[in-house]
Scaffold this active site. Structure first.
Site, short mmCIF file in Angstrom:
data_model
loop_
_atom_site.label_atom_id
_atom_site.label_comp_id
_atom_site.label_asym_id
_atom_site.label_seq_id
_atom_site.Cartn_x
_atom_site.Cartn_y
_atom_site.Cartn_z
N SER A 66 2.10 27.84 -16.44
CA SER A 66 2.34 29.02 -17.28
C SER A 66 1.60 30.22 -16.75
O SER A 66 0.49 30.10 -16.20
CB SER A 66 1.89 28.74 -18.71
N SER A 67 2.22 31.38 -16.94
CA SER A 67 1.56 32.62 -16.56
C SER A 67 0.69 33.17 -17.69
O SER A 67 -0.04 34.13 -17.50
CB SER A 67 2.61 33.68 -16.20
N THR A 74 14.10 3.40 -30.11
CA THR A 74 15.53 3.66 -30.19
C THR A 74 15.74 4.85 -31.12
O THR A 74 15.12 4.93 -32.18
CB THR A 74 16.30 2.44 -30.73
N LYS A 125 -1.97 24.74 -18.70
CA LYS A 125 -0.69 24.09 -18.96
C LYS A 125 -0.07 23.63 -17.64
O LYS A 125 0.00 24.38 -16.67
CB LYS A 125 0.26 25.05 -19.67
N SER A 137 47.16 19.11 13.55
CA SER A 137 47.35 20.18 12.57
C SER A 137 46.08 20.23 11.73
O SER A 137 45.37 19.23 11.60
CB SER A 137 48.56 19.89 11.68
N THR A 138 45.81 21.39 11.16
CA THR A 138 44.71 21.46 10.19
C THR A 138 44.90 20.40 9.11
O THR A 138 43.92 19.82 8.62
CB THR A 138 44.66 22.85 9.53
#
Length: 491
Positions: free
Chosen positions: A321-322, A190, A327, A143-144
């Site tokens: 970056s465009s 920390t 960057k 069966s499935t």
């Protein structure tokens, strides 16, 4: 297509034209048309396709051994299953991974592809089900509801092995970096505030240890999915199956897959329970949480290059970056972060789907499969990507590490055993207020001699436990800046 390019198949709803070259049949075609949901088909998860073929092969061998399946049919089914397990015909598993029907469409997709390939091997045309039938023969005693969960568990086991390999690779790369950076003293933090010294090697070793711990948890969880319900058939009672079928199918499946599987002691319970998938998904979430935390650290430690931490350099992978020339962004840790976010969501999906089961069956295992296998696939790729395209190429900025160490007021903590907490606090406050170093304040106030200070601040004394003597005699030491301030105020 012309009429000659189709074959006509029948199901309980009637006739349907199926492309003649297709190995799938009418049930698969209806499911393909019904479930245009995610655009991701079962073929996108090869482990699941291979697992389905393994189950079908084991069933055919068991039924033939019990005298329920003719030897010639058994041989054709087994040969077709072996081809699928070796990677052939995966493109014929065309149903959407997200589907209604508790996985029936996926099970029928497997039945039809295996059946039609077996028919070819027997010298017949695809669709000539009078010789070999998808339900009567390929799905015999199944069966499935026991095939799909069993295949899902086997596929999950394979996915675990692949993820463990990737995690082991990433752990080894972090471990190699920890040894490379073992001699570089730096400042620990920390709550994003200066804390106490450590080495960069110690910092990187924690990432290797976290991965090792999660690998252990993943191996533990994998034991849960070795228990299968093959032989349960519809709801766990084993209806339509021979009394010996479950045992013999299990033996065949263990041999075929190389996995030590076991039959669940209560098949009715096993057919409706998805707890193992919830456990596995929880471990994947744990892995994702710690991978994401690691990537957060790498982004912080490499931030800059002029106005950030700047303690390590990630290998530049692409322009960042465009609009901003020069960057470079931490794109590899960023993509791993995003994989982690996806895994968190997938875990919630698995949780809801497992809870949504009703009575003797959970109808939502397809979405569990989709969520789990996407998590496995993307986590595996993320570990390999992080190792090969980021961690391997990390370098340390030794000058920056030394500068932050020498100027940090956190060095006062290391002097607690020598001059006491109160005096160390006053030294830290004065150094911070004046913009000078701990070393300069201590020597100027004659709280310690230069030799004592060198002894106290030697690297090995700063990064591990040690035995201390009594406090330096402070009876004749001049008042600290803090104490002078208090005295002036009182006067």
């Amino acid at each position: 297509m012309s009429k000659q390019e189709f074959r006509v198949e029948h199901d309980l709803l009637g006739e349907k034209a199926v492309p003649r070259e297709a190995y799938y049949g009418v049930h698969t075609l209806r499911a393909k048309e019904n479930f245009e949901i995610s655009g991701t088909t079962v073929s996108a998860f090869p482990n699941l396709v291979i697992a389905l073929a393994a189950v079908k092969q084991a069933a055919a061998e068991a039924n033939a051994d019990l005298g329920l399946l003719d030897k010639s049919l058994r041989n054709a089914i087994v040969s077709a299953c072996i081809e699928v397990r070796e990677g052939r015909l995966h493109d014929q598993f065309v149903v959407d991974v997200i589907q209604g029907g508790a996985g029936t469409s996926t099970n029928m997709n497997a039945n039809e592809v295996i059946c039609n390939r077996a028919l070819e091997l027997m010298g017949h045309e695809r669709g000539e089900y009078g010789y070999l039938h998808p339900n009567e023969h390929v799905n015999l005693a199944q069966s499935t509801n026991d095939v799909y969960p069993t295949a899902l568990r086997i596929a999950t086991f394979f996915a675990i092995e692949h993820l463990l390999e990737a995690m082991s690779h990433l752990r080894d790369v972090f471990d190699q970096k920890s040894r490379e950076f073992a001699g570089l003293l730096k400042l620990g933090r920390t709550q994003l505030q200066d804390a106490v010294p450590m080495t960069l090697g110690q910092e990187f070793s924690t990432y290797a240890v976290m991965l090792e711990e999660d690998m252990l948890r993943l191996r533990e969880a994998s034991d849960l999915i070795r228990e299968i319900n093959l032989g349960a058939t519809a709801i766990g009672t084993g209806i339509t199956a021979h009394p010996e079928y479950a045992r013999r199918a299990l033996e065949a499946l263990n041999r075929i897959t190389g996995i030590e599987l076991s039959t669940a002691p209560n098949l009715i319970e096993a057919t409706q329970d998805c707890g193992a998938f919830v456990q596995i998904s929880g471990v994947l979430k744990r892995i994702a949480v710690k991978l994401s935390k690691t990537c957060n650290d790498l982004r912080l430690l490499s931030s800059g290059p002029r106005a950030g931490f700047g303690e390590i350099n990630l290998p530049p992978m692409q322009a960042g970056s465009s609009i901003m020339p020069g960057k470079v962004n931490p794109v590899i840790p960023e993509v791993v972060n995003q994989v982690a976010f996806e895994v968190f969501g997938n875990d919630l999906t698995v949780t809801f789907a497992a809870e949504g089961g009703q009575l003797q069956l959970n109808a939502f295992e397809p979405i569990i499969a989709s969520a789990l296998f996407r998590s496995f696939k993307h986590l595996t790729a993320a570990c390999n990507t992080l190792a090969d395209k980021c961690v391997k190429g990390i370098t340390a900025n030794a000058d920056r590490l030394r500068e932050t160490m020498e100027r940090s007021i956190a060095l006062a903590t290391a002097l607690n055993p020598y001059i006491g907490y109160k005096n160390a606090t006053a030294v830290a406050a004065e150094a911070h207020a004046e913009g000078t170093t701990i070393r300069e304040v201590v020597l100027r106030r004659r709280l310690m001699t230069e030799a004592q200070l060198e002894e106290a601040l030697q690297p090995e004394a700063l990064i591990a436990p040690r035995v201390y003597g009594s406090l330096v005699n402070l009876a004749d030491a001049p008042a600290t800046g803090e104490e002078r301030g208090i005295a002036t105020a009182k006067s």
